[in-house]
Design a protein around this motif. Structure first.
Motif, PDB file in Angstrom:
ATOM      1  N   ASP A 105       0.863  -1.182   0.000  1.00  0.00           N
ATOM      2  CA  ASP A 105       0.000   0.000   0.000  1.00  0.00           C
ATOM      3  C   ASP A 105       0.901   1.235   0.000  1.00  0.00           C
ATOM      4  OD1 ASP A 105      -1.757   2.095   0.493  1.00  0.00           O
ATOM      5  OD2 ASP A 105      -3.026   0.888   1.811  1.00  0.00           O
ATOM      6  N   ILE A 106       0.880   1.962  -1.120  1.00  0.00           N
ATOM      7  CA  ILE A 106       1.832   3.080  -1.264  1.00  0.00           C
ATOM      8  C   ILE A 106       1.457   4.279  -0.389  1.00  0.00           C
ATOM      9  CG2 ILE A 106       2.610   2.418  -3.568  1.00  0.00           C
ATOM     10  CD1 ILE A 106       0.662   4.570  -4.660  1.00  0.00           C
ATOM     11  N   LYS A 107       0.334   4.204   0.315  1.00  0.00           N
ATOM     12  CA  LYS A 107       0.020   5.278   1.269  1.00  0.00           C
ATOM     13  C   LYS A 107       1.059   5.362   2.372  1.00  0.00           C
ATOM     14  CE  LYS A 107      -4.154   4.528   2.859  1.00  0.00           C
ATOM     15  NZ  LYS A 107      -4.907   3.405   2.260  1.00  0.00           N
ATOM     16  N   TYR A 108       1.783   4.268   2.578  1.00  0.00           N
ATOM     17  CA  TYR A 108       2.674   4.197   3.737  1.00  0.00           C
ATOM     18  C   TYR A 108       4.159   4.229   3.353  1.00  0.00           C
ATOM     19  CZ  TYR A 108      -1.771   2.820   5.686  1.00  0.00           C
ATOM     20  OH  TYR A 108      -3.098   2.795   6.046  1.00  0.00           O
ATOM     21  N   LEU A 109       4.473   4.831   2.227  1.00  0.00           N
ATOM     22  CA  LEU A 109       5.875   4.872   1.789  1.00  0.00           C
ATOM     23  C   LEU A 109       6.772   5.582   2.799  1.00  0.00           C
ATOM     24  CD1 LEU A 109       5.558   5.640  -2.043  1.00  0.00           C
ATOM     25  CD2 LEU A 109       6.050   3.452  -0.947  1.00  0.00           C
TER      26      LEU A 109
END
Length: 262
Positions: free
Chosen positions: A113-117
């Motif tokens: 989930d790229i929200k959490y990069l």
């Protein structure tokens, strides 16, 4: 003591691909008999290209890849956007997923989930929640059981993003671990933990080229090499591990290899 890992050596890339295909199809068919779905964890590096050659090129009809029954996870991933050149998802997508013929179906794929990069602990926690939803929805399990993990071996003996000497190798409870200081760039990553890797029903390594012969000799022939991440998988999972290598990769290795097809 269980049986040792299987070491299969091939003279050519075509021979290796054919045997890897047979191995993956066997794992697929056994999984579909057990629970109607095939859950696979993939690493990056050179593996996706080898796997695409094995699965997508014309075969002699020894079975069909049923991609519509596959669930693909990532054994490790870099904390980068999915279209970034360092992304394992991008690599697998371009080398294999985008090339799957329509008649073979489309797998279900579980990227990060790229929200959490910017928060790799949260990224690891979210990916673990994905695993829990798939592997432990109905009852609590200590570890997820992948039907197959397909992994590579780095020149230092690392696999996934588990590196030699890392304190992460001693972690026993988390399923997914964050890394902020990977010795290989990019530094921020997540990885399956060693217990999860070793719990797979089948674990396949692909290692090719003369550049691997030094580390392969270490892993298979020395006590020190057995403490490297790849060596620890061998030690813990034993005969559930199969290595697919070419002859240059095991030049000088004393551990007995089986030559030719499975």
């Amino acid at each position: 003591m269980g049986k040792p890992p299987n070491l299969y050596a091939f003279q050519s890339a075509d021979e290796l691909a054919a045997s890897l295909r047979a191995y993956v199809l066997d794992a697929q068919n056994n999984a579909l008999e057990r629970h109607q779905v095939f859950r696979v964890a993939l690493s990056g590096g050179s593996l996706p290209k080898v796997l695409a050659k094995a699965l997508l090129e014309e075969s002699n009809g020894e079975g069909k890849v049923q991609f519509d029954k596959w669930e693909i996870f990532f054994a490790d991933e870099r904390a980068v956007p999915l279209d970034h050149e360092d992304s394992n998802y991008k690599l697998v997508k371009e080398e294999m997923l985008d090339k799957i013929p329509a008649e073979l179906g489309k797998p279900t794929v579980h990227p990060i989930d790229i929200k959490y990069l910017d928060d790799i602990q949260e990224m690891a926690d979210q990916y673990e929640k994905t695993l829990v939803s798939v592997f432990a929805a109905r009852d609590s399990v200590r570890l997820p059981t992948f039907d197959l993990l397909l992994l590579g071996c780095g020149p230092d003996g690392h696999t996934c993003s588990l590196f030699p000497g890392s304190p992460l190798l001693r972690e026993t409870d988390p399923w997914v671990l964050p890394i902020s200081d990977s010795p290989k760039p990019p530094p921020k990553r997540i990885t399956l933990s060693l217990p999860v890797v070793c719990h797979g029903t089948k674990i396949g390594f692909v290692a090719t080229g003369g550049g691997k012969k030094g580390i392969m000799k270490q892993i298979f022939d020395t006590d020190e090499g057995r403490q490297l991440p790849c060596g620890l998988v061998n030690e813990n999972a034993q005969e559930r591990v199969s290595w697919f290598v070419d002859s240059p990769a095991i030049e000088g290795v004393s551990f007995p290899a089986r030559r030719g097809s499975l």
